[in-house]
Design a protein around this motif. Sequence first.
Motif, PDB file in Angstrom:
ATOM      1  N   ALA A  52       2.126   2.868  20.049  1.00 54.81           N
ATOM      2  CA  ALA A  52       2.905   1.901  19.291  1.00 54.81           C
ATOM      3  C   ALA A  52       4.206   1.641  20.027  1.00 54.81           C
ATOM      4  O   ALA A  52       4.892   2.591  20.444  1.00 54.81           O
ATOM      5  CB  ALA A  52       3.179   2.411  17.878  1.00 54.81           C
ATOM      6  N   ASP A  53       4.536   0.362  20.212  1.00 55.30           N
ATOM      7  CA  ASP A  53       5.745  -0.024  20.937  1.00 55.30           C
ATOM      8  C   ASP A  53       6.575  -0.956  20.075  1.00 55.30           C
ATOM      9  O   ASP A  53       6.043  -1.863  19.419  1.00 55.30           O
ATOM     10  CB  ASP A  53       5.389  -0.730  22.249  1.00 55.30           C
ATOM     11  CG  ASP A  53       4.698   0.205  23.225  1.00 55.30           C
ATOM     12  OD1 ASP A  53       5.153   1.351  23.351  1.00 55.30           O
ATOM     13  OD2 ASP A  53       3.697  -0.206  23.849  1.00 55.30           O
ATOM     14  N   GLY A  54       7.885  -0.730  20.104  1.00 48.68           N
ATOM     15  CA  GLY A  54       8.815  -1.601  19.417  1.00 48.68           C
ATOM     16  C   GLY A  54       9.906  -2.070  20.362  1.00 48.68           C
ATOM     17  O   GLY A  54       9.757  -2.036  21.598  1.00 48.68           O
ATOM     18  N   ASP A  55      11.013  -2.491  19.816  1.00 52.64           N
ATOM     19  CA  ASP A  55      12.112  -2.941  20.668  1.00 52.64           C
ATOM     20  C   ASP A  55      12.633  -1.812  21.543  1.00 52.64           C
ATOM     21  O   ASP A  55      12.777  -1.969  22.760  1.00 52.64           O
ATOM     22  CB  ASP A  55      13.238  -3.500  19.796  1.00 52.64           C
ATOM     23  CG  ASP A  55      12.774  -4.731  19.007  1.00 52.64           C
ATOM     24  OD1 ASP A  55      11.840  -5.402  19.479  1.00 52.64           O
ATOM     25  OD2 ASP A  55      13.339  -4.985  17.925  1.00 52.64           O
ATOM     26  N   SER A  56      12.908  -0.683  20.939  1.00 59.64           N
ATOM     27  CA  SER A  56      13.390   0.468  21.705  1.00 59.64           C
ATOM     28  C   SER A  56      12.709   1.753  21.282  1.00 59.64           C
ATOM     29  O   SER A  56      13.144   2.839  21.661  1.00 59.64           O
ATOM     30  CB  SER A  56      14.909   0.605  21.540  1.00 59.64           C
ATOM     31  OG  SER A  56      15.247   0.754  20.173  1.00 59.64           O
ATOM     32  N   ASN A  57      11.664   1.642  20.482  1.00 57.57           N
ATOM     33  CA  ASN A  57      10.937   2.804  19.994  1.00 57.57           C
ATOM     34  C   ASN A  57       9.523   2.791  20.565  1.00 57.57           C
ATOM     35  O   ASN A  57       8.938   1.728  20.794  1.00 57.57           O
ATOM     36  CB  ASN A  57      10.882   2.817  18.467  1.00 57.57           C
ATOM     37  CG  ASN A  57      12.275   2.778  17.845  1.00 57.57           C
ATOM     38  OD1 ASN A  57      13.213   3.364  18.391  1.00 57.57           O
ATOM     39  ND2 ASN A  57      12.412   2.099  16.721  1.00 57.57           N
TER      40      ASN A  57
ATOM     41  N   GLY B 132      16.586   9.858  19.449  1.00 56.05           N
ATOM     42  CA  GLY B 132      16.012  11.041  20.061  1.00 56.05           C
ATOM     43  C   GLY B 132      14.571  10.823  20.449  1.00 56.05           C
ATOM     44  O   GLY B 132      14.045   9.708  20.440  1.00 56.05           O
ATOM     45  N   CYS B 133      13.928  11.947  20.768  1.00 50.27           N
ATOM     46  CA  CYS B 133      12.528  11.885  21.186  1.00 50.27           C
ATOM     47  C   CYS B 133      11.835  13.169  20.787  1.00 50.27           C
ATOM     48  O   CYS B 133      12.453  14.172  20.446  1.00 50.27           O
ATOM     49  CB  CYS B 133      12.424  11.657  22.700  1.00 50.27           C
ATOM     50  SG  CYS B 133      13.165  12.977  23.695  1.00 50.27           S
ATOM     51  N   GLY B 134      10.491  13.120  20.820  1.00 48.59           N
ATOM     52  CA  GLY B 134       9.681  14.276  20.478  1.00 48.59           C
ATOM     53  C   GLY B 134       8.462  14.343  21.365  1.00 48.59           C
ATOM     54  O   GLY B 134       7.961  13.325  21.851  1.00 48.59           O
ATOM     55  N   LEU B 135       7.962  15.594  21.585  1.00 45.37           N
ATOM     56  CA  LEU B 135       6.794  15.809  22.435  1.00 45.37           C
ATOM     57  C   LEU B 135       5.900  16.841  21.779  1.00 45.37           C
ATOM     58  O   LEU B 135       6.388  17.834  21.224  1.00 45.37           O
ATOM     59  CB  LEU B 135       7.232  16.268  23.830  1.00 45.37           C
ATOM     60  CG  LEU B 135       6.115  16.571  24.837  1.00 45.37           C
ATOM     61  CD1 LEU B 135       5.358  15.293  25.183  1.00 45.37           C
ATOM     62  CD2 LEU B 135       6.682  17.205  26.112  1.00 45.37           C
ATOM     63  N   HIS B 136       4.591  16.588  21.848  1.00 49.29           N
ATOM     64  CA  HIS B 136       3.628  17.512  21.248  1.00 49.29           C
ATOM     65  C   HIS B 136       2.451  17.694  22.199  1.00 49.29           C
ATOM     66  O   HIS B 136       1.979  16.732  22.816  1.00 49.29           O
ATOM     67  CB  HIS B 136       3.115  16.976  19.908  1.00 49.29           C
ATOM     68  CG  HIS B 136       1.834  17.616  19.448  1.00 49.29           C
ATOM     69  ND1 HIS B 136       1.802  18.870  18.902  1.00 49.29           N
ATOM     70  CD2 HIS B 136       0.544  17.172  19.504  1.00 49.29           C
ATOM     71  CE1 HIS B 136       0.543  19.177  18.613  1.00 49.29           C
ATOM     72  NE2 HIS B 136      -0.239  18.160  18.971  1.00 49.29           N
ATOM     73  N   LYS B 137       1.992  18.923  22.312  1.00 44.76           N
ATOM     74  CA  LYS B 137       0.829  19.223  23.133  1.00 44.76           C
ATOM     75  C   LYS B 137       0.161  20.469  22.572  1.00 44.76           C
ATOM     76  O   LYS B 137       0.820  21.474  22.322  1.00 44.76           O
ATOM     77  CB  LYS B 137       1.233  19.432  24.587  1.00 44.76           C
ATOM     78  CG  LYS B 137       0.042  19.584  25.530  1.00 44.76           C
ATOM     79  CD  LYS B 137       0.514  19.659  26.978  1.00 44.76           C
ATOM     80  CE  LYS B 137      -0.687  19.732  27.933  1.00 44.76           C
ATOM     81  NZ  LYS B 137      -0.250  19.802  29.359  1.00 44.76           N
ATOM     82  N   ALA B 138      -1.156  20.368  22.331  1.00 45.08           N
ATOM     83  CA  ALA B 138      -1.885  21.498  21.747  1.00 45.08           C
ATOM     84  C   ALA B 138      -3.328  21.448  22.203  1.00 45.08           C
ATOM     85  O   ALA B 138      -3.841  20.398  22.618  1.00 45.08           O
ATOM     86  CB  ALA B 138      -1.820  21.461  20.216  1.00 45.08           C
TER      87      ALA B 138
ATOM     88  N   CYS C 251      17.173  15.515  19.519  1.00 42.60           N
ATOM     89  CA  CYS C 251      17.998  14.531  18.832  1.00 42.60           C
ATOM     90  C   CYS C 251      19.448  14.871  19.157  1.00 42.60           C
ATOM     91  O   CYS C 251      20.005  15.823  18.585  1.00 42.60           O
ATOM     92  CB  CYS C 251      17.750  14.577  17.327  1.00 42.60           C
ATOM     93  SG  CYS C 251      18.641  13.328  16.396  1.00 42.60           S
ATOM     94  N   SER C 252      19.979  14.215  20.150  1.00 47.40           N
ATOM     95  CA  SER C 252      21.271  14.579  20.736  1.00 47.40           C
ATOM     96  C   SER C 252      22.320  14.831  19.649  1.00 47.40           C
ATOM     97  O   SER C 252      22.476  14.022  18.721  1.00 47.40           O
ATOM     98  CB  SER C 252      21.737  13.467  21.674  1.00 47.40           C
ATOM     99  OG  SER C 252      22.984  13.830  22.257  1.00 47.40           O
ATOM    100  N   PRO C 253      22.989  16.010  19.736  1.00 46.23           N
ATOM    101  CA  PRO C 253      22.934  17.003  20.825  1.00 46.23           C
ATOM    102  C   PRO C 253      22.037  18.196  20.520  1.00 46.23           C
ATOM    103  O   PRO C 253      22.242  19.280  21.059  1.00 46.23           O
ATOM    104  CB  PRO C 253      24.379  17.451  20.918  1.00 46.23           C
ATOM    105  CG  PRO C 253      24.840  17.413  19.478  1.00 46.23           C
ATOM    106  CD  PRO C 253      24.109  16.304  18.818  1.00 46.23           C
ATOM    107  N   VAL C 254      21.076  18.038  19.610  1.00 42.64           N
ATOM    108  CA  VAL C 254      20.245  19.150  19.173  1.00 42.64           C
ATOM    109  C   VAL C 254      18.884  19.053  19.852  1.00 42.64           C
ATOM    110  O   VAL C 254      18.278  17.972  19.902  1.00 42.64           O
ATOM    111  CB  VAL C 254      20.078  19.161  17.640  1.00 42.64           C
ATOM    112  CG1 VAL C 254      19.200  20.323  17.210  1.00 42.64           C
ATOM    113  CG2 VAL C 254      21.438  19.241  16.964  1.00 42.64           C
TER     114      VAL C 254
END
Length: 809
Positions: free
Chosen positions: A566-571, A599-605, A624-627
């Motif tokens: 899924a693609d959006g303007d900046s997502n 921010g961003c997220g990554l998943h791998k399993a 999620c800056s700065p976390v």
Amino acid sequence: MTNTEKDNLLLILGFDSLEATASLKYNRNKNTLTTEVVIPDYDVEAGIRLAVIESDARGKKMRGITIDVTNRNIPQLALVGHTRLHMMNDAMLQLQMVIPILKTEASVTATIKKDKDVLMDLVTAINLPKTSYQQKASLKFDDDKFEVELKSDMNIEIHKLIPSIVDHHMQLQQLIDHILDQTVAKTDMKLRHIVTKGIEAGDIWLDKLTARIPYLVNLRSKRSISDLNLPALPEKLFVLSDSLFRYQFNKDKMAISIPLPHGGKTSEELNIPTTVSIPLIDLPKIGLNIPAKTVHLPSFTIPPFLDLTVPLLGLVEASTKINSNFYSWEGSISGGNNTVDVPNYIVQYKAMAQSPFNLLSYKLEGTGMMSGKANDNLKYLLNSSFSHSLIDTSFSVFNTLTVTNTLNARANYKIEASSPIGLQASLYYSAKSTSTIDSSKVSGDGTVDGLLKICSFYTNTSYTHSYNVRPLEGKGRGDSNLHFNLPFMEVHNMIQGVYANSELNIVSKTNVQKDVFNHVADLKYKDAQLTLKCNAVASAMGKSLNNKVELGVSSQMAILRIESQADGDSNRAFSLITGSLDSNGLEVNSEGSLTLDTGCGLHKASVLVSRNGLTTSGTNIIQCSPVTVENTFSGAIDTNGASLSSGVKTMAMECRGELNIEVKITAAEASLNGVFKGHAYDATTRNNIDIILNRRALAFTSNTMGTFKQMNTENSHTLTLTLWTLALQSKTKNFICEDMHYKQDTRLEPIKMDLSGNMKGAYGEEHNIKHTYELSIDNMAGKMKYNMSGNLTDAQYYSHHGTAFQAHC
């Protein structure tokens, strides 16, 4: 007393002052017999007259009998019977009863005529005060048809039968007027005015609604404004009915051969003896003597079939009509064999009702027909319609089958419905098919069109399909198109399928709202391998969604791949799932990512199921800056046991945290280990937990440490629990600064406890205080002591206390 014309008999009975006279008179010329009984003391004067009538009108003799019952020469009851029989082809029988005092008359007349056909009528008439009823039943039978007709007529003069009904009607109208003329509380208006204005307001509202919805014009013209008066009563109530049943014989006949058991066999084959011997029967006492003899039985043969001739189906017709003041209904049904040149069978039905109340009026009619021969040209037809003030519907079916060098079939179906309130619906279906005699080539096509319209809302759909199949060559082709339209959406679907060279290919394409959504599916089957590919793309308002699915199945393995994006303007979001199944086991992998403005997220399993067991592992990262949060996990199940580990790391500027958990389960032991580490600016913490459970004991260990600048604290706890023992040890150490700290040590066992600690506090060099304490308990005895010393300004303080104690049971 007698003479040549009359015979008289007089009988007088007397007892004391009571006298009764009875007379009997017979007139030979008129064939009348009159009886009379008179009892003066009881005011009885009754008479009975019996007359036998014979007449000859138009050469037809008629005989009759009359019985009259009188009282004081006033007729009370009259019974009349007439009969006629002429040449055994014209007969009549009539019975009549009259009761003058009740103004009642009833008669039954039966006639029968036989010439080329048979005609029989049965007429029944009953007359009561202000009421009359007449019924006529006719039966007609000839070589062509059989017919039965039944008619009835009933009339009631309701005003004369119930004279007070007019008064009751007026009283009910007066009661309604009285209620409507009541003044409404706290107003100067009457109820009639409110009801009338309410009706007028409803009319105005309906006029405005009709302007918005033109479909209500038909209903608008049918409504009426009530004047709040009861409807007038009819002068007469009547019910008329007319029923008819007719069956027209079919002169054509059909021969039927019924196979018989043991058909074609002779008596010899059935082992039936040719002779029967009768022995000697001699009974002298009763005189019976039958000599012996032999009877010869003739031979015979059972025919193979029993031939019967059965007439073919004829035409049947039945109808009924009912008419009255308030409701009229008529219905008819007919059907049967209507063959002229080719076989033709037809069924027709009709029902119609009429009433002053429009909602009870309707009309229903239909026709069904089948004509032709199965090996030449066969037709099927069915039409049906229903009409009402609120809805009109119709349904029709027309099928044909033509047999020449090929088989040609056509089918047409139509359903329609409409209503004055704005409903319009229709569905049409037509199809044709062609096939060779040996079915080596089959082709056909069909079309479906549908429409639904409710006021301003509408939807329509169309569907077409075609096919061409050659079974002997192992080839086939087919396609279909579907269009579905709504005010807010348009859908188009196309499917194509081809089968050739032992390979099947099916492609489906779907388009929604002019490329807002597209879906393509491709299915292939060849050499025992099935492959399915799907691709779906949706785009709207600058955003897009893409999904791909691939599936492969064979006799050795199966694979699956699902990719979504899924693609959006900046997502942006991405997901990938893959899986495989073969002789080694099942493996599933999953990947995913999510990118947002914040921010961003990554998943791998992954998951693996094999003969050795199950294993799984995965990683999840959220930033999620700065976390930043990171999670890793792994697990396994095999013959040795099960294990699971999980770790979470969190980072944010100068803060950091870490949590690790590990669980192991075997046949002999289960354990849990957890470690937490944390750091935030000048503060640090660490916590370890260990839990072990085995056959010997349950052990729990916990260590906690924390620091903040120069301050620190440490705690450790150990617990060991068995079936019969308990051991607890706890240590605490707190350091605030060089001059202030606290320490405590605790040990606890069954009937034993040790507790010790010390505390020190100081302020500068001149002010300080120190405190120590000890407590021991062992086997119902113990001791306790404490010391406290300190310097405060110029004063010194010292305290010491000790004691021992023992409990006795």
